[in-house]
Design an enzyme around this catalytic site. Structure first.
Site, PDB file in Angstrom:
ATOM      1  N   CYS A 104       4.764  67.403  12.455  1.00 44.97           N
ATOM      2  CA  CYS A 104       6.237  68.749  11.257  1.00 44.97           C
ATOM      3  C   CYS A 104       5.553  70.158  10.790  1.00 44.97           C
ATOM      4  CB  CYS A 104       6.840  67.708  10.511  1.00 44.97           C
ATOM      5  SG  CYS A 104       8.205  68.909   9.246  1.00 44.97           S
ATOM      6  N   HIS A 146      13.425  62.996  14.942  1.00 46.22           N
ATOM      7  CA  HIS A 146      13.535  64.322  14.259  1.00 46.22           C
ATOM      8  C   HIS A 146      13.826  65.146  13.489  1.00 46.22           C
ATOM      9  CE1 HIS A 146       8.839  65.754  12.623  1.00 46.22           C
ATOM     10  NE2 HIS A 146      10.177  67.428  12.574  1.00 46.22           N
ATOM     11  N   GLU A 147      14.380  66.482  14.351  1.00 40.11           N
ATOM     12  CA  GLU A 147      14.681  67.007  13.779  1.00 40.11           C
ATOM     13  C   GLU A 147      16.584  66.693  12.984  1.00 40.11           C
ATOM     14  OE1 GLU A 147      13.397  70.101  13.837  1.00 40.11           O
ATOM     15  OE2 GLU A 147      11.776  69.576  15.061  1.00 40.11           O
ATOM     16  N   HIS A 150      15.432  66.006   9.186  1.00 41.74           N
ATOM     17  CA  HIS A 150      15.560  67.378   8.530  1.00 41.74           C
ATOM     18  C   HIS A 150      17.152  67.672   7.910  1.00 41.74           C
ATOM     19  CE1 HIS A 150      11.907  68.562   9.112  1.00 41.74           C
ATOM     20  NE2 HIS A 150      11.603  68.380  10.144  1.00 41.74           N
TER      21      HIS A 150
END
Ligand code: NI
Length: 189
Positions: A104, A146-147, A150
């Site tokens: 990341c 993953h994105e 955030h």
């Protein structure tokens, strides 16, 4: 063109739940997307979420080079070009999870093995208010998870179930070989 500073783990902007975008077609969203793209390409990374550039809005972008794709068509293929997701939602399509290396841009130099759902459906809109509704598998599904994490204040180390694989990319590679670790610094690349 503007290359923005990237927030690193420990900054509170990465821990908060980001706000929905009210007007995805607003000029300031277009400017944000351009700046995020410039920042992601400069880093370089394959994905970036707005909170990583200190903007607590539900916006992510990703671009996966052809050679990183699991497939050329079907749910495992990441759509070519720049993918823009505004106000995305994810629904797992099975309970099955798979572990793989992630990195990341907000956790520079580090890598670790992260379990992710292998098959998901995600919906969003883009900056032209087009509706996106896709099924994703494999790496495609991993990048999106993953994105989108955030946007909920979640960094990948908190998703890890075995921290023994968490470490500096350089050391992990030295110990386990070139296929270990993450080589592009955002989302399991
Ligand atoms: Ni990230």
């Amino acid at each position: 063109m503007a290359i923005l500073k990237i927030a690193r783990m420990g900054h509170p902007v990465l821990n908060r739940v980001a706000d929905p975008v009210e007007d995805p077609t607003a000029p300031e969203i277009r400017t944000l997307l351009q700046d995020m793209l410039d920042t992601m390409l400069d880093a370089p990374g394959i994905g970036l979420a707005a909170p990583q550039v200190y903007v607590p809005l539900r916006v992510v972008i990703f671009h996966v080079p052809r050679e990183r794709n699991d497939a050329v068509e079907g749910p495992a293929a990441v759509p070519e070009g720049l993918n823009v997701l505004i106000n995305p939602k994810i629904e797992p399509l099975s309970d099955e999870k798979e572990e793989d290396w992630e990195g990341c841009l907000s956790v520079p130099g580090m890598t670790g093995r992260v379990p992710r759902y292998t098959r998901i459906r995600y919906t969003a809109v883009d900056h032209e208010d087009n509706r996106i509704d896709r099924v994703a598998e494999g790496f495609h599904a991993r990048v999106v998870q993953h994105e989108c994490d955030h946007l909920d204040g979640m960094l990948y180390p908190r998703r890890m179930t075995d921290l023994s694989s968490f470490g500096f990319n350089e050391e992990i590679r030295r110990a386990l070989g070139p296929d270990a670790g993450d080589d592009e610094a955002e989302a399991a690349e």
